[in-house]
Design a protein around this motif. Sequence first.
Motif, PDB file in Angstrom:
ATOM      1  N   GLU A  27      41.851  53.096  72.541  1.00 28.06           N
ATOM      2  CA  GLU A  27      40.875  54.110  72.943  1.00 28.06           C
ATOM      3  C   GLU A  27      41.068  54.438  74.413  1.00 28.06           C
ATOM      4  O   GLU A  27      41.164  53.540  75.257  1.00 28.06           O
ATOM      5  N   LEU A  28      41.125  55.739  74.712  1.00 26.51           N
ATOM      6  CA  LEU A  28      41.332  56.184  76.086  1.00 26.51           C
ATOM      7  C   LEU A  28      40.002  56.423  76.781  1.00 26.51           C
ATOM      8  O   LEU A  28      39.100  57.050  76.219  1.00 26.51           O
ATOM      9  N   GLU A  29      39.897  55.923  77.995  1.00 26.80           N
ATOM     10  CA  GLU A  29      38.738  56.190  78.837  1.00 26.80           C
ATOM     11  C   GLU A  29      39.230  57.057  79.986  1.00 26.80           C
ATOM     12  O   GLU A  29      39.868  56.575  80.920  1.00 26.80           O
ATOM     13  N   LEU A  30      38.972  58.367  79.897  1.00 23.49           N
ATOM     14  CA  LEU A  30      39.492  59.310  80.878  1.00 23.49           C
ATOM     15  C   LEU A  30      38.455  59.599  81.953  1.00 23.49           C
ATOM     16  O   LEU A  30      37.313  59.976  81.654  1.00 23.49           O
ATOM     17  N   VAL A  31      38.838  59.420  83.200  1.00 24.55           N
ATOM     18  CA  VAL A  31      37.955  59.650  84.343  1.00 24.55           C
ATOM     19  C   VAL A  31      38.690  60.531  85.350  1.00 24.55           C
ATOM     20  O   VAL A  31      39.907  60.726  85.255  1.00 24.55           O
ATOM     21  N   ASP A  32      37.967  61.064  86.330  1.00 28.14           N
ATOM     22  CA  ASP A  32      38.630  61.873  87.352  1.00 28.14           C
ATOM     23  C   ASP A  32      39.563  61.000  88.187  1.00 28.14           C
ATOM     24  O   ASP A  32      39.428  59.768  88.223  1.00 28.14           O
ATOM     25  N   THR A  33      40.508  61.624  88.856  1.00 30.35           N
ATOM     26  CA  THR A  33      41.553  60.884  89.562  1.00 30.35           C
ATOM     27  C   THR A  33      41.014  59.937  90.634  1.00 30.35           C
ATOM     28  O   THR A  33      41.454  58.782  90.702  1.00 30.35           O
ATOM     29  N   PRO A  34      40.064  60.365  91.491  1.00 28.82           N
ATOM     30  CA  PRO A  34      39.535  59.420  92.479  1.00 28.82           C
ATOM     31  C   PRO A  34      38.903  58.183  91.833  1.00 28.82           C
ATOM     32  O   PRO A  34      39.086  57.058  92.317  1.00 28.82           O
ATOM     33  N   THR A  35      38.175  58.389  90.726  1.00 28.27           N
ATOM     34  CA  THR A  35      37.560  57.259  90.026  1.00 28.27           C
ATOM     35  C   THR A  35      38.628  56.361  89.410  1.00 28.27           C
ATOM     36  O   THR A  35      38.523  55.124  89.447  1.00 28.27           O
ATOM     37  N   PHE A  36      39.664  56.977  88.856  1.00 28.02           N
ATOM     38  CA  PHE A  36      40.773  56.216  88.283  1.00 28.02           C
ATOM     39  C   PHE A  36      41.404  55.310  89.340  1.00 28.02           C
ATOM     40  O   PHE A  36      41.608  54.113  89.116  1.00 28.02           O
ATOM     41  N   ASN A  37      41.728  55.902  90.492  1.00 27.66           N
ATOM     42  CA  ASN A  37      42.352  55.113  91.564  1.00 27.66           C
ATOM     43  C   ASN A  37      41.445  53.991  92.039  1.00 27.66           C
ATOM     44  O   ASN A  37      41.892  52.862  92.268  1.00 27.66           O
ATOM     45  N   GLN A  38      40.142  54.300  92.169  1.00 28.32           N
ATOM     46  CA  GLN A  38      39.178  53.306  92.628  1.00 28.32           C
ATOM     47  C   GLN A  38      39.057  52.158  91.635  1.00 28.32           C
ATOM     48  O   GLN A  38      39.119  50.973  92.026  1.00 28.32           O
ATOM     49  N   ARG A  39      38.936  52.473  90.373  1.00 31.41           N
ATOM     50  CA  ARG A  39      38.784  51.430  89.355  1.00 31.41           C
ATOM     51  C   ARG A  39      40.067  50.632  89.165  1.00 31.41           C
ATOM     52  O   ARG A  39      40.030  49.420  88.981  1.00 31.41           O
ATOM     53  N   ARG A  40      41.204  51.302  89.212  1.00 32.12           N
ATOM     54  CA  ARG A  40      42.466  50.587  89.074  1.00 32.12           C
ATOM     55  C   ARG A  40      42.662  49.627  90.249  1.00 32.12           C
ATOM     56  O   ARG A  40      43.106  48.493  90.062  1.00 32.12           O
ATOM     57  N   ASN A  41      42.347  50.082  91.459  1.00 31.59           N
ATOM     58  CA  ASN A  41      42.490  49.222  92.637  1.00 31.59           C
ATOM     59  C   ASN A  41      41.516  48.048  92.611  1.00 31.59           C
ATOM     60  O   ASN A  41      41.801  46.991  93.177  1.00 31.59           O
ATOM     61  N   LYS A  42      40.367  48.219  91.944  1.00 34.38           N
ATOM     62  CA  LYS A  42      39.387  47.132  91.836  1.00 34.38           C
ATOM     63  C   LYS A  42      39.705  46.195  90.674  1.00 34.38           C
ATOM     64  O   LYS A  42      39.138  45.104  90.583  1.00 34.38           O
ATOM     65  N   GLY A  43      40.600  46.612  89.789  1.00 35.41           N
ATOM     66  CA  GLY A  43      40.877  45.818  88.594  1.00 35.41           C
ATOM     67  C   GLY A  43      39.822  46.007  87.528  1.00 35.41           C
ATOM     68  O   GLY A  43      39.636  45.141  86.664  1.00 35.41           O
ATOM     69  N   ASP A  44      39.140  47.152  87.554  1.00 33.78           N
ATOM     70  CA  ASP A  44      38.051  47.439  86.624  1.00 33.78           C
ATOM     71  C   ASP A  44      38.583  48.222  85.429  1.00 33.78           C
ATOM     72  O   ASP A  44      38.402  49.442  85.313  1.00 33.78           O
ATOM     73  N   PHE A  45      39.274  47.533  84.524  1.00 29.75           N
ATOM     74  CA  PHE A  45      39.842  48.156  83.338  1.00 29.75           C
ATOM     75  C   PHE A  45      40.293  47.054  82.379  1.00 29.75           C
ATOM     76  O   PHE A  45      40.387  45.886  82.763  1.00 29.75           O
TER      77      PHE A  45
END
Length: 512
Positions: free
Chosen positions: A387-405
Amino acid sequence: MTFVISSKLFAVLLSGAVAWTTLAYAPALHAAEEKALVVRFYDDPAGFDPANIFRIENENIAFNIFSGLTSYDSKTGKIIPDLAESWETKDNLTWTFHLRKGVQWQKGYGEFTAADVIYSYKRVLDPQTASPYASELAGVDTMEAPDPYTLIIRLKAPNGGFLHTVANYHQGQIVKKEAIEAAGNQVRWKPVGTGPYYLDSIDVNSRIVLKRHEGYYKGPAPIATLDFHIIKDDATAAIALRNGEIDVLMRQSKEEQLQILKEAGFKMNHVDNYASSLKVMNLSDPILKDVRVRQAIAHAIDYAAITEAIAPSLQGTATSLLMPWMEVYSKDAPTYGYNPEKAKKLLAEAGYANGFVLKTLGTSAQGVTEQQQFEIDYLSQVGIKMELELVDTPTFNQRRNKGDFMTASRLLPAINPDMILFSYLHPSNIAPKGLNGARYDNAELTATIEAARAEAEPKRRMELYAKAQKIAMTDLPYLPATSSNVFWPSKPEVNVVTINYLAQVNFWEVTK
């Protein structure tokens, strides 16, 4: 014009074995020609301050403005001298660099010396600079310059890969204190280096113009002006090349456009396998923490078939975090071929015979990619619902950098194997502190990569790197999915567009 020739090269010249036109510095002989090269630049420029630069297109500009103590051979990726003519170390702990004499700064800032290097590194390390690359220089203990052309750097711990740290890339690019101070808060738009080109003008919406640095230590470049036109759309850029409006496309990332240009007779300048694209699997997730689940995912997806179906020119299959052209790459690490039956068996052993939901973080701007559509189909065949969880690019970068996925994706463009291994596998870099988004922490691997970086004996060093790759690919916190190929199509008359393993071009080498 003055040529500096090594004694070895001089001896070859005397023997008559090498003509002047074959010398590495041959572009200087054509410096009188006022040629211009029009290059497609594919996004809005974000500035060229080495301490804070990001994105490959901006790094291509900086690579031609600045220099490092070392640099990279365009074809092989091997370390070569740049501002440092030579260096030595006995223990990988104390490094002595012997700097070139007579190197001139652009825009009349005088001669380059060791003091410029010390200032540049201290600036990156200064918290006020807020450089994302400060950690790359954190291992430096002391720096001293016994004279203007000698630099002694002592590290806190041995580092056999330190020549990558001081190369012409990010924190390794040398700036001039007086130029930084004169630029003030406009420093990212007013770069001053010692490289073959200087920034002449910029319109952030349409154009970047570089002029050759006549005082460049290797001699003036063959091309006098680099005129970068900002064209964001790949199809529009391809049309511009076909219409003769530009000479070179900085990156063409559409398979269909590549084929059209190839059939039209344009040069397909390219580099293969410059970086791995990874599926990052968060080991703090209760399902993904089981290595059998991670290995099942690897066996369930046929990335070779996906690549062939979507972009056979632009992609290949990846089998490791490291690239085959890297000196320390090992062929002995485990690989995961397409084997759905084995995937099902591993899932059953892990207690997921009926499958599970695999959530993947993505960007709404990119949408559901063709590769993800294939992944969804392949995983469904072994019972995994992606299942894909699509978010805007700034949110994607923020969550990926936090390890929130649960899972996410990341490209690994790096020429320094230590940068990859430490950034993505060392526990000190677990997100959000660093790029270890998988939250991977294996004491054996940590000890191995630390020992490998410190080891001075070449054979033992290679053994340690091989062991590290074997552990990482067995544990599989990151699944190498595809390798990226980079294309810069050009007119037939444009020569020596050699893309290095950082997806950069040294325009000093380009002729027209």
